[in-house]
Design a protein around this motif. Structure first.
Motif, PDB file in Angstrom:
ATOM      1  N   ALA A  61      39.565  42.874  41.391  1.00 15.74           N
ATOM      2  CA  ALA A  61      39.313  41.808  40.222  1.00 15.74           C
ATOM      3  C   ALA A  61      39.908  40.526  40.589  1.00 15.74           C
ATOM      4  CB  ALA A  61      40.293  42.447  38.749  1.00 15.74           C
ATOM      5  N   PHE A  62      41.081  40.572  41.339  1.00 11.21           N
ATOM      6  CA  PHE A  62      41.728  39.094  41.413  1.00 11.21           C
ATOM      7  C   PHE A  62      40.900  38.437  42.689  1.00 11.21           C
ATOM      8  CE2 PHE A  62      45.618  40.090  39.456  1.00 11.21           C
ATOM      9  CZ  PHE A  62      46.140  38.552  38.914  1.00 11.21           C
ATOM     10  N   GLU A  63      40.541  39.288  43.551  1.00 10.11           N
ATOM     11  CA  GLU A  63      39.519  38.779  44.770  1.00 10.11           C
ATOM     12  C   GLU A  63      38.161  38.079  44.050  1.00 10.11           C
ATOM     13  OE1 GLU A  63      41.790  40.290  48.675  1.00 10.11           O
ATOM     14  OE2 GLU A  63      39.704  41.106  48.153  1.00 10.11           O
ATOM     15  N   ARG A  64      37.725  38.668  43.227  1.00  8.83           N
ATOM     16  CA  ARG A  64      36.645  38.373  42.664  1.00  8.83           C
ATOM     17  C   ARG A  64      36.699  37.277  41.458  1.00  8.83           C
ATOM     18  NH1 ARG A  64      33.836  41.546  39.702  1.00  8.83           N
ATOM     19  NH2 ARG A  64      35.152  43.326  39.467  1.00  8.83           N
ATOM     20  N   TYR A  65      37.825  37.028  41.262  1.00  6.29           N
ATOM     21  CA  TYR A  65      38.244  35.971  40.173  1.00  6.29           C
ATOM     22  C   TYR A  65      37.771  36.394  38.806  1.00  6.29           C
ATOM     23  CZ  TYR A  65      40.081  32.049  37.822  1.00  6.29           C
ATOM     24  OH  TYR A  65      40.969  31.080  36.831  1.00  6.29           O
ATOM     25  N   ASP A  66      37.839  37.794  38.757  1.00 10.74           N
ATOM     26  CA  ASP A  66      37.118  38.236  37.218  1.00 10.74           C
ATOM     27  C   ASP A  66      38.287  38.546  36.472  1.00 10.74           C
ATOM     28  OD1 ASP A  66      36.023  39.892  35.329  1.00 10.74           O
ATOM     29  OD2 ASP A  66      35.043  41.124  36.663  1.00 10.74           O
ATOM     30  N   VAL A  67      38.896  37.514  35.514  1.00 12.72           N
ATOM     31  CA  VAL A  67      39.928  37.536  34.406  1.00 12.72           C
ATOM     32  C   VAL A  67      39.561  38.521  33.511  1.00 12.72           C
ATOM     33  CG1 VAL A  67      41.139  36.112  32.894  1.00 12.72           C
ATOM     34  CG2 VAL A  67      40.104  35.206  35.199  1.00 12.72           C
ATOM     35  N   SER A  68      38.327  38.584  32.893  1.00 17.49           N
ATOM     36  CA  SER A  68      38.171  39.747  31.850  1.00 17.49           C
ATOM     37  C   SER A  68      38.612  41.126  32.572  1.00 17.49           C
ATOM     38  CB  SER A  68      36.802  39.782  31.316  1.00 17.49           C
ATOM     39  OG  SER A  68      36.002  39.991  32.748  1.00 17.49           O
ATOM     40  N   ARG A  69      38.230  41.553  33.783  1.00 18.12           N
ATOM     41  CA  ARG A  69      38.694  42.548  34.382  1.00 18.12           C
ATOM     42  C   ARG A  69      40.333  43.083  34.591  1.00 18.12           C
ATOM     43  NH1 ARG A  69      38.793  47.988  34.479  1.00 18.12           N
ATOM     44  NH2 ARG A  69      38.476  48.929  36.466  1.00 18.12           N
ATOM     45  N   ILE A  70      40.709  41.973  34.963  1.00 19.25           N
ATOM     46  CA  ILE A  70      42.228  41.891  35.155  1.00 19.25           C
ATOM     47  C   ILE A  70      42.768  42.210  33.737  1.00 19.25           C
ATOM     48  CG2 ILE A  70      44.327  40.359  35.373  1.00 19.25           C
ATOM     49  CD1 ILE A  70      42.470  38.651  37.570  1.00 19.25           C
ATOM     50  N   VAL A  71      42.485  41.474  32.794  1.00 17.31           N
ATOM     51  CA  VAL A  71      42.841  41.696  31.365  1.00 17.31           C
ATOM     52  C   VAL A  71      42.741  43.120  30.876  1.00 17.31           C
ATOM     53  CG1 VAL A  71      42.521  41.416  28.860  1.00 17.31           C
ATOM     54  CG2 VAL A  71      42.660  39.735  30.724  1.00 17.31           C
ATOM     55  N   GLU A  72      41.474  43.695  31.453  1.00 18.63           N
ATOM     56  CA  GLU A  72      41.425  45.212  31.144  1.00 18.63           C
ATOM     57  C   GLU A  72      42.262  46.308  31.789  1.00 18.63           C
ATOM     58  OE1 GLU A  72      37.334  45.945  32.467  1.00 18.63           O
ATOM     59  OE2 GLU A  72      36.416  44.909  30.668  1.00 18.63           O
ATOM     60  N   LEU A  73      42.551  45.622  33.096  1.00 17.89           N
ATOM     61  CA  LEU A  73      43.737  46.801  33.633  1.00 17.89           C
ATOM     62  C   LEU A  73      45.100  46.509  33.189  1.00 17.89           C
ATOM     63  CD1 LEU A  73      42.176  45.888  37.084  1.00 17.89           C
ATOM     64  CD2 LEU A  73      42.112  48.069  36.168  1.00 17.89           C
ATOM     65  N   THR A  93      53.960  46.303  38.068  1.00 18.42           N
ATOM     66  CA  THR A  93      54.614  47.788  37.476  1.00 18.42           C
ATOM     67  C   THR A  93      53.442  48.553  36.624  1.00 18.42           C
ATOM     68  OG1 THR A  93      56.821  46.854  36.966  1.00 18.42           O
ATOM     69  CG2 THR A  93      56.112  49.061  35.873  1.00 18.42           C
ATOM     70  N   LEU A  94      53.150  49.679  37.358  1.00 18.70           N
ATOM     71  CA  LEU A  94      51.941  50.419  36.857  1.00 18.70           C
ATOM     72  C   LEU A  94      52.644  51.721  36.110  1.00 18.70           C
ATOM     73  CD1 LEU A  94      48.985  51.042  36.913  1.00 18.70           C
ATOM     74  CD2 LEU A  94      49.187  52.303  38.930  1.00 18.70           C
ATOM     75  N   THR A  95      51.947  51.904  34.794  1.00 14.42           N
ATOM     76  CA  THR A  95      52.068  53.098  34.004  1.00 14.42           C
ATOM     77  C   THR A  95      50.688  53.869  33.763  1.00 14.42           C
ATOM     78  OG1 THR A  95      51.720  51.880  31.867  1.00 14.42           O
ATOM     79  CG2 THR A  95      53.937  51.774  32.765  1.00 14.42           C
ATOM     80  N   GLU A  96      50.749  54.836  33.145  1.00  9.06           N
ATOM     81  CA  GLU A  96      49.573  55.518  32.956  1.00  9.06           C
ATOM     82  C   GLU A  96      48.453  54.746  32.052  1.00  9.06           C
ATOM     83  OE1 GLU A  96      48.197  58.317  34.191  1.00  9.06           O
ATOM     84  OE2 GLU A  96      49.746  58.954  35.136  1.00  9.06           O
ATOM     85  N   ARG A  97      49.070  53.777  31.299  1.00 11.41           N
ATOM     86  CA  ARG A  97      48.295  53.111  30.586  1.00 11.41           C
ATOM     87  C   ARG A  97      47.650  51.961  31.241  1.00 11.41           C
ATOM     88  NH1 ARG A  97      50.907  50.484  26.617  1.00 11.41           N
ATOM     89  NH2 ARG A  97      52.948  50.729  27.615  1.00 11.41           N
ATOM     90  N   GLY A  98      48.212  51.516  32.298  1.00  8.47           N
ATOM     91  CA  GLY A  98      47.690  50.405  32.919  1.00  8.47           C
ATOM     92  C   GLY A  98      49.037  49.557  33.749  1.00  8.47           C
ATOM     93  N   PHE A  99      48.675  48.418  34.044  1.00  6.85           N
ATOM     94  CA  PHE A  99      49.785  47.327  34.671  1.00  6.85           C
ATOM     95  C   PHE A  99      50.397  47.042  33.474  1.00  6.85           C
ATOM     96  CE2 PHE A  99      46.733  47.663  38.218  1.00  6.85           C
ATOM     97  CZ  PHE A  99      47.733  47.977  39.056  1.00  6.85           C
ATOM     98  N   SER A 100      51.758  47.197  33.130  1.00  3.04           N
ATOM     99  CA  SER A 100      52.508  46.835  32.250  1.00  3.04           C
ATOM    100  C   SER A 100      53.586  45.682  32.503  1.00  3.04           C
ATOM    101  CB  SER A 100      53.287  47.810  31.833  1.00  3.04           C
ATOM    102  OG  SER A 100      54.375  48.148  32.590  1.00  3.04           O
ATOM    103  N   HIS A 101      53.839  45.229  33.618  1.00  2.00           N
ATOM    104  CA  HIS A 101      54.354  43.995  33.921  1.00  2.00           C
ATOM    105  C   HIS A 101      54.223  43.516  35.274  1.00  2.00           C
ATOM    106  CE1 HIS A 101      59.174  42.560  33.728  1.00  2.00           C
ATOM    107  NE2 HIS A 101      58.200  41.430  33.996  1.00  2.00           N
ATOM    108  N   VAL A 102      54.198  42.302  35.421  1.00  2.00           N
ATOM    109  CA  VAL A 102      53.868  41.790  36.809  1.00  2.00           C
ATOM    110  C   VAL A 102      54.737  40.309  36.781  1.00  2.00           C
ATOM    111  CG1 VAL A 102      52.300  40.413  38.416  1.00  2.00           C
ATOM    112  CG2 VAL A 102      51.244  42.376  36.711  1.00  2.00           C
TER     113      VAL A 102
END
Length: 343
Positions: A214-226, A297-306
């Motif tokens: 998602a970052f390498e494609r600069y897909d902000v909406s996908r980053i948000v989904e994760l 930081t990855l949890t079962e729900r997604g990335f919770s903290h960067v």
């Protein structure tokens, strides 16, 4: 015995402990640079006192006693190292101006190779839990007083008896237990994800691969989904922090220099016992330059903290070039090499 022989004996006994002692000092200080300096000071003090070591405790315990005292002395003249979330201010406007505070001694990430980079027979691999250097845990420790940090680390990480800690810190056993109880309660508030179960390895790898893509494609909406809905993003030395996946998406869209796929390249590393990412950004010269190091930081729900660390010297600490090689084969080798070293 000659002085040279004494040196050889001393180093053969204590050098294998360097990695775990560095982790110990890092937990106390929140800085890998300070930790390495204090481990060196620990070795100097230990060498001076080595003739008096009478095996009344194990060599490892003796070295930890010296290292803890070295850290406590150093903390008398040092500020705590926070992350932006630890400054006590509300979440920032993701579309607002970024304010940098390079003069603040920020918390630093710990490259895994600093601790676990001493070969297959490294004692740290057997005695040091990767969970004990999690970034959120070390960040929470910085909110405790130095003696409280020592109590928590010695009791809960190193499993010392309360009587041993009391002797080292010149406290009563009751005072050690009381301090530990208060510190644990504070840490539970500051590091709530400590109680979460680990993410299954295959799922974690899939999520990390999707995040990099998602970052390498600069897909902000996908980053948000994760990201989790309540995710937090912070990036020292900028003093703001951002709450919520939508706000983080706005932050990236507003302030990230990337414009299109290929502008960003991420190289996997390991920091604080977890997968991390070194991000390179395309600049005007057509080359990808060091930009920041992310510790997610990855949890079962997604990335919770960067936490994105905008300190370019970190690339040196992780053994990475400041400018990414242009040759695709060299890039693949770099990615493979860092992943191998991290593992």
């Amino acid at each position: 015995m000659s002085l040279a022989t004494d040196d050889d004996v001393f180093l053969s006994l204590v050098e294998p402990l360097r990695g775990e002692l560095t982790a110990h000092c890092y937990r106390m200080l929140g800085s890998v640079h300070d930790a390495e300096d204090l481990v060196q000071e620990t070795y100097i003090r230990a060498w001076r006192a080595f003739h008096g070591f009478e095996n009344r405790s194990s060599l490892r315990t003796w070295m930890y006693r010296i290292a803890t005292n070295v850290c406590l002395t150093a903390l008398e003249s040092r500020q705590r190292r926070p992350l932006p979330t630890g400054l006590g201010q509300p979440a920032s406007d993701p579309a607002g101006q970024l304010a940098s505070r390079p003069e603040t001694p920020w918390l630093e990430p710990l490259p895994d190779t600093v601790v676990w980079g001493h070969g297959d027979d490294d004692p740290a691999a057997a005695v040091l839990s990767r969970d004990s250097v999690r970034l959120a845990f070390v960040a929470a420790l910085q909110h405790l007083t130095p003696p409280q940090r020592a109590v928590v680390i010695l009791r809960d990480v190193l499993a010392w008896h309360a009587s041993e800690v009391a002797e080292l810190l010149d406290l009563s056993v009751a005072a050690v237990n009381s301090s530990l109880q208060r510190a644990r309660a504070q840490l539970a508030k500051l590091d709530p994800e400590a109680a979460l179960p680990p993410v299954e390895e295959e799922h974690a790898q899939q999520m990390l691969a999707a995040y990099v893509d998602a970052f390498e494609r600069y897909d902000v909406s996908r980053i948000v989904e994760l990201l989790t809905e309540d995710a937090v993003w912070e990036m020292p030395p900028f003093d703001g922090w951002y709450h919520g996946a939508g706000a983080i998406g706005t932050l990236i869209s507003t302030h990230c220099p990337a414009e299109k796929p290929g502008d960003q390249v991420l190289v996997p590393v390991m920091a604080n016992g977890r997968p991390a990412l070194a991000l390179y950004m395309l600049e005007a010269d057509g080359r990808h330059h060091a930009f920041h190091v992310q510790v997610p930081t990855l949890t079962e729900r997604g990335f919770s903290h960067v936490v994105a660390f905008f300190e370019l010297s970190l690339f040196d600490r992780f053994g990475l070039p400041r400018v990414l090689p242009e040759d695709p084969e060299e890039r693949r080798a770099l990615r493979a090499g860092t992943a191998l070293a991290a593992g």
